[in-house]
Write a protein that holds these residues in place. Structure first.
Motif, mmCIF file in Angstrom:
data_model
loop_
_atom_site.group_PDB
_atom_site.id
_atom_site.type_symbol
_atom_site.label_atom_id
_atom_site.label_comp_id
_atom_site.label_asym_id
_atom_site.label_seq_id
_atom_site.Cartn_x
_atom_site.Cartn_y
_atom_site.Cartn_z
ATOM 1 N N LYS A 105 -24.533 -14.280 -48.937
ATOM 2 C CA LYS A 105 -25.616 -15.260 -48.969
ATOM 3 C C LYS A 105 -26.436 -15.286 -47.680
ATOM 4 O O LYS A 105 -27.564 -15.780 -47.678
ATOM 5 C CB LYS A 105 -25.042 -16.660 -49.213
ATOM 6 N N ALA A 106 -25.876 -14.795 -46.604
ATOM 7 C CA ALA A 106 -26.589 -14.840 -45.322
ATOM 8 C C ALA A 106 -25.919 -13.910 -44.325
ATOM 9 O O ALA A 106 -24.774 -13.465 -44.519
ATOM 10 C CB ALA A 106 -26.621 -16.265 -44.772
ATOM 11 N N PHE A 107 -26.657 -13.614 -43.247
ATOM 12 C CA PHE A 107 -26.130 -12.824 -42.139
ATOM 13 C C PHE A 107 -25.944 -13.728 -40.924
ATOM 14 O O PHE A 107 -26.600 -14.760 -40.779
ATOM 15 C CB PHE A 107 -27.084 -11.689 -41.776
ATOM 16 N N SER A 108 -25.041 -13.313 -40.060
ATOM 17 C CA SER A 108 -24.824 -13.968 -38.784
ATOM 18 C C SER A 108 -24.672 -12.873 -37.732
ATOM 19 O O SER A 108 -24.005 -11.861 -37.979
ATOM 20 C CB SER A 108 -23.562 -14.839 -38.834
ATOM 21 N N VAL A 109 -25.283 -13.056 -36.574
ATOM 22 C CA VAL A 109 -25.267 -12.033 -35.529
ATOM 23 C C VAL A 109 -24.733 -12.637 -34.235
ATOM 24 O O VAL A 109 -25.088 -13.759 -33.862
ATOM 25 C CB VAL A 109 -26.680 -11.455 -35.304
ATOM 26 N N ASP A 110 -23.892 -11.876 -33.553
ATOM 27 C CA ASP A 110 -23.372 -12.293 -32.252
ATOM 28 C C ASP A 110 -24.534 -12.531 -31.289
ATOM 29 O O ASP A 110 -25.493 -11.744 -31.240
ATOM 30 C CB ASP A 110 -22.442 -11.200 -31.705
ATOM 31 N N ASP A 111 -24.453 -13.607 -30.530
ATOM 32 C CA ASP A 111 -25.544 -13.959 -29.608
ATOM 33 C C ASP A 111 -25.821 -12.872 -28.579
ATOM 34 O O ASP A 111 -26.958 -12.745 -28.082
ATOM 35 C CB ASP A 111 -25.217 -15.271 -28.885
ATOM 36 N N ASP A 112 -24.808 -12.079 -28.253
ATOM 37 C CA ASP A 112 -24.965 -11.043 -27.235
ATOM 38 C C ASP A 112 -25.369 -9.681 -27.810
ATOM 39 O O ASP A 112 -25.449 -8.702 -27.075
ATOM 40 C CB ASP A 112 -23.667 -10.890 -26.435
ATOM 41 N N ASN A 113 -25.594 -9.627 -29.135
ATOM 42 C CA ASN A 113 -26.022 -8.368 -29.747
ATOM 43 C C ASN A 113 -27.452 -8.050 -29.284
ATOM 44 O O ASN A 113 -28.357 -8.882 -29.393
ATOM 45 C CB ASN A 113 -25.972 -8.479 -31.271
ATOM 46 N N LYS A 114 -27.641 -6.834 -28.769
ATOM 47 C CA LYS A 114 -28.924 -6.450 -28.185
ATOM 48 C C LYS A 114 -29.913 -5.888 -29.207
ATOM 49 O O LYS A 114 -31.087 -5.661 -28.869
ATOM 50 C CB LYS A 114 -28.703 -5.403 -27.092
ATOM 51 N N TYR A 115 -29.461 -5.635 -30.450
ATOM 52 C CA TYR A 115 -30.290 -4.890 -31.379
ATOM 53 C C TYR A 115 -30.686 -5.661 -32.633
ATOM 54 O O TYR A 115 -31.635 -5.272 -33.309
ATOM 55 C CB TYR A 115 -29.575 -3.596 -31.780
ATOM 56 N N PHE A 116 -29.963 -6.738 -32.973
ATOM 57 C CA PHE A 116 -30.244 -7.460 -34.213
ATOM 58 C C PHE A 116 -30.278 -8.965 -33.979
ATOM 59 O O PHE A 116 -29.684 -9.482 -33.028
ATOM 60 C CB PHE A 116 -29.180 -7.131 -35.270
#
Length: 333
Positions: A105-116
């Motif tokens: 239903k949704a995506f979640s990305v790590d706050d420290d991810n540099k690309y997404f």
């Protein structure tokens, strides 16, 4: 190599031939040996790893170490994109790996991810300019591409559970709709904004017409457009693509006359009305929906089950042959 030289009993000749023999033996030693050779061992196959629902392997080249994601397997409603896998940053994701994730239903990305990053549950590049993946199990009635997004990436919507009447609103900043999205945006016309300069193969599916407003928009041709009417200005890239490949084309702009076409939204059955959509593919007129009355039952021929005799009645039955479902709807007499 077997070399045999027979020498005569002559001093000078024997010495000369001995020199030739020594030279040939040196050449033989320098030649590659094929039978029974031992070759350098092949590079080992990278070990497949699993983390956060991702199957992947790590490889290295002259630019450093990289992660190659093979597939994704998880029933979690939220797909988490970590900062790294095996300590290596994730720089690229093929959205096709999420196809079939009906619970997503949704995506979640790590706050420290540099690309997404994530915008309203949808996966984007860090700068927000590329829509990478739309949640495959999301069944909202529509979606608005946010301002600043310039690219709908390859397979971003592929395999999504979007309804047939899904309404996608494009941003004015959008310039490219990449291949293999298979966007099913209702049965009518899809109006592509003038900002879009490229439409990839199989970008759309299911719509009756594709209105291309930019005269210089590049359209990747494929047989799928045989079923879609291309619309554009006279002398536009859309007209050239249509003529070259034999696709249907309708002129818009100066000299255009509205031509109405129809498309079935819901087929009529024996007991339920259907609906029919009427519109001009140019997208400049309102679409109208007409009700198609139910067809009513259509009965097949009577079938005798028990023949009548002089002393007893017989029996037979009739079957609905259209719209009654598997086996039909029968009545016995």
């Amino acid at each position: 190599m077997d070399i045999r030289i027979y020498l005569k009993e002559s001093g000078k000749m024997k010495k000369f031939l001995s020199l030739i023999l020594a030279f040939l033996m040196l050449c033989t030693a320098a030649m590659p040996v094929f039978a029974g050779s031992v070759y350098p061992a092949a590079s080992p196959v990278p070990e497949e790893q699993f983390e956060y629902g991702f199957y992947y392997y790590v490889y290295s080249d002259e630019e450093g170490s990289h992660v190659n994601i093979l597939r994704y397997d998880s029933l979690a409603p939220i797909t988490y994109i970590p900062k790294t896998l095996s300590g290596i940053g994730i720089t690229d994701i093929d959205a096709g790996i999420f196809a079939g994730c009906s619970e997503q239903k949704a995506f979640s990305v790590d706050d420290d991810n540099k690309y997404f990053t994530v915008i309203d549950g949808v996966l984007f590049s860090k700068d927000g300019k590329k829509l990478v993946a739309y949640p495959k199990g999301r069944d909202d009635a529509g979606y608005t591409v946010p301002d600043g997004c310039e690219i709908i990436g390859i397979k971003a919507f592929y395999g999504s559970s979007i309804p047939d009447n899904f309404e996608l609103t494009f941003s004015s900043s959008l310039s490219r709709i990449e291949a293999n999205n298979m966007l099913t945006l209702g049965k009518g016309a899809v109006n592509v904004p003038a900002s879009v300069k490229y439409i990839g193969e199989y970008a759309f599916d299911g719509c009756a017409a594709l209105v291309v407003n930019a005269s210089d928009c590049e359209i990747a041709s494929n047989e799928q457009y045989n079923e879609i009417i291309l619309c554009g200005e006279k002398g536009s890239a859309a007209e050239a693509v249509a003529k070259k490949n034999g696709y249907p084309f309708i002129l818009i702009g100066e000299g255009h006359e509205h031509t109405y076409v129809t498309a079935v939204i819901t087929p009529a059955t024996c007991v339920k009305d259907g609906s029919l959509l009427s519109f001009c593919p140019c997208g400049q007129t309102e679409e109208t929906i007409t009700t198609v009355p139910a067809t009513g039952h259509k009965w097949g021929a009577w079938t005798v089950t028990v023949p009548a005799t002089e002393t007893a009645d017989g029996g037979c039955y009739d079957v609905v042959v259209v719209g009654a479902g598997p086996g039909g709807l029968g009545s016995a007499i």
